[in-house]
Design an enzyme around this catalytic site. Structure first.
Site, PDB file in Angstrom:
ATOM      1  N   LYS A  45       0.647  -1.277  -0.295  1.00  0.00           N
ATOM      2  CA  LYS A  45      -0.448   0.191  -0.298  1.00  0.00           C
ATOM      3  C   LYS A  45       1.105   1.146  -0.254  1.00  0.00           C
ATOM      4  O   LYS A  45       0.162   2.421   0.500  1.00  0.00           O
ATOM      5  CB  LYS A  45      -1.156  -0.171   1.285  1.00  0.00           C
ATOM      6  N   THR A  49       1.174   0.512  -7.395  1.00  0.00           N
ATOM      7  CA  THR A  49       0.174   0.191  -8.699  1.00  0.00           C
ATOM      8  C   THR A  49       0.813   1.755  -9.504  1.00  0.00           C
ATOM      9  O   THR A  49       0.716   1.353 -10.902  1.00  0.00           O
ATOM     10  CB  THR A  49      -0.628  -0.104  -8.697  1.00  0.00           C
ATOM     11  N   HIS A 106       6.596  -7.389  -2.359  1.00  0.00           N
ATOM     12  CA  HIS A 106       6.555  -6.627  -1.199  1.00  0.00           C
ATOM     13  C   HIS A 106       7.640  -7.373  -0.540  1.00  0.00           C
ATOM     14  O   HIS A 106       7.688  -6.735   0.877  1.00  0.00           O
ATOM     15  CB  HIS A 106       5.325  -6.374  -0.436  1.00  0.00           C
ATOM     16  N   SER A 136      -3.984   2.675   4.648  1.00  0.00           N
ATOM     17  CA  SER A 136      -4.442   2.865   3.183  1.00  0.00           C
ATOM     18  C   SER A 136      -4.385   0.777   3.680  1.00  0.00           C
ATOM     19  O   SER A 136      -5.374   0.122   2.961  1.00  0.00           O
ATOM     20  CB  SER A 136      -3.132   3.072   2.454  1.00  0.00           C
TER      21      SER A 136
HETATM   22  P1  A3P Z   1      -4.616   4.760  -0.452  1.00  0.00           P
HETATM   23  O1  A3P Z   1      -5.711   3.795   0.137  1.00  0.00           O
HETATM   24  O2  A3P Z   1      -4.723   5.248   0.515  1.00  0.00           O
HETATM   25  O3  A3P Z   1      -6.050   5.313  -0.973  1.00  0.00           O
HETATM   26  P2  A3P Z   1      -0.303   0.373  -3.774  1.00  0.00           P
HETATM   27  O4  A3P Z   1      -1.128  -0.074  -5.010  1.00  0.00           O
HETATM   28  O5  A3P Z   1       0.938   0.007  -2.877  1.00  0.00           O
HETATM   29  O6  A3P Z   1      -1.471  -1.294  -3.205  1.00  0.00           O
HETATM   30  O7  A3P Z   1      -1.303   1.160  -3.460  1.00  0.00           O
HETATM   31  C1  A3P Z   1      -2.643   1.449  -2.951  1.00  0.00           C
HETATM   32  C2  A3P Z   1      -2.086   2.907  -2.700  1.00  0.00           C
HETATM   33  O8  A3P Z   1      -1.804   4.265  -3.868  1.00  0.00           O
HETATM   34  C3  A3P Z   1      -4.175   3.735  -2.562  1.00  0.00           C
HETATM   35  O9  A3P Z   1      -3.653   4.314  -1.018  1.00  0.00           O
HETATM   36  C4  A3P Z   1      -3.806   4.095  -3.659  1.00  0.00           C
HETATM   37  O10 A3P Z   1      -5.854   5.146  -3.782  1.00  0.00           O
HETATM   38  C5  A3P Z   1      -3.267   4.519  -4.155  1.00  0.00           C
HETATM   39  N1  A3P Z   1      -2.818   4.980  -5.468  1.00  0.00           N
HETATM   40  C6  A3P Z   1      -2.718   3.728  -6.949  1.00  0.00           C
HETATM   41  N2  A3P Z   1      -2.751   4.891  -7.800  1.00  0.00           N
HETATM   42  C7  A3P Z   1      -2.334   6.572  -7.472  1.00  0.00           C
HETATM   43  C8  A3P Z   1      -1.867   7.241  -8.065  1.00  0.00           C
HETATM   44  N3  A3P Z   1      -2.456   7.871  -9.206  1.00  0.00           N
HETATM   45  N4  A3P Z   1      -2.025   8.320  -7.519  1.00  0.00           N
HETATM   46  C9  A3P Z   1      -1.903   8.187  -6.071  1.00  0.00           C
HETATM   47  N5  A3P Z   1      -2.081   7.114  -5.297  1.00  0.00           N
HETATM   48  C10 A3P Z   1      -2.226   6.658  -5.666  1.00  0.00           C
END
Ligand code: A3P
Length: 293
Positions: A45, A49, A106, A136
């Protein structure tokens, strides 16, 4: 993947991981990275992505159609992830791909298969301030029916601080990659910098990957990787994961994408305890995390 239930955590070298990962751990240990493979490493998180989508656009010089060839977890397999049936796993997908591959993990640095270092692979590490990271992760665990039950927020925060969530201690994770960043060719990025100045960070990623991109191209990549653009992109928003795994009534993958949402979750008492603990645990490694921008 043929998941049926939330999975318990089992330790590998003291790091709690989902049980199926540990059952098939030997396959991860034996994984053979090839020169040219790129590893995108994060604590869960932290913006994995987002980094993956930027990297794909950079490597494909903003060929958006090409970057929509498949969902992100197929374009860039998740190294250690496996369902209880090991044929459905990151390793199986990776073994069917021609190098150079872009690989998500991870794993804390000490569990990364040694062939990544022997092959001289580049690593992009994305770190996120621990308060937003914990929030998150909490919402993700509410909706991801493979992850252990999160329980109430106050208990979850305690587990985060004790390193008892999947993939272990956030503190050890961010420190592990930080300490090795120069020795091991690791580009260490921060979610907050990416949010504040995405142009600069995309340019740093392009430079690190040896891609000379024009200003216009970088601008376009920034536009295609905003939170809203990715939320609405079915190849980047995990919408292909079935509701039996992601319970979208509980939360959504592309949730808020903000810096500072922790303020809506931490009580002032939790914040004071967290701050004191953070200062103590991070004293040896002054990594410049920002909790607000
Ligand atoms: P939140 O839960 O705070 O919204 P991962 O990809 O490591 O699982 O992380 C997911 C987190 O990154 C989520 O945070 C998601 O909304 C955020 N996220 C994904 N794409 C994003 C983007 N383009 N800009 C900002 N935050 C992004």
């Amino acid at each position: 993947m043929d998941w049926q239930n939330r999975c318990p955590l089992v330790e590998v070298q003291g790091i709690p991981l989902l049980k199926p990962i540990v059952t098939h751990w030997e396959r991860v240990e034996r994984f053979k990275a090839e020169p040219g493979d790129l590893l995108i490493a994060t604590y869960p998180k932290a913006g994995t992505t987002w980094t993956q989508e930027i990297v794909d656009l950079v490597l494909n010089h903003n060929d958006f159609e090409k970057c929509k060839r498949a969902p992100i977890h197929e374009r860039m397999p998740f190294l250690e992830m496996t369902s209880p049936n090991p044929t459905l796993s990151g390793i199986t997908t990776l073994e069917a791909m021609d190098p150079p591959r872009v690989i998500k993990t991870h794993l804390p640095i000490q569990l990364v298969p040694t062939t990544f270092w022997e092959a001289g692979c580049k690593v992009i590490y994305m770190a996120r301030n621990p308060k937003d990271n914990a929030v998150s992760y909490f919402h993700f665990d509410r909706m991801n029916l493979v992850q252990p039950e999160p329980g109430p927020w106050h208990q979850y925060l305690e587990k985060f601080m004790k390193g008892q969530l999947g993939w272990g201690s956030w503190y050890d994770h961010v420190k592990g990659y930080w300490r090795e960043r120069e020795k091991k060719n690791i580009l260490y990025l921060f979610f907050e910098d990416m949010k504040e100045n995405p142009y600069q960070e995309v340019e740093r990623i392009a430079d690190f990957l040896g891609q000379n991109l024009s200003k216009a191209l970088i601008d376009e990549i920034v536009q295609k990787t905003t939170f809203v653009a990715m939320r609405d992109n079915p190849m980047a928003n995990y919408s292909s994961v079935p509701d039996t795994i992601f319970d979208r009534r509980a939360s959504v993958f592309m949730r808020k994408g903000e810096v500072g949402d922790w303020q809506n979750h931490f009580s002032s008492e939790q914040n004071a305890i967290f701050e004191e603990h953070y200062r103590r645990i991070m004293a040896d490694d002054p990594i410049p995390f920002r909790f607000l921008i």
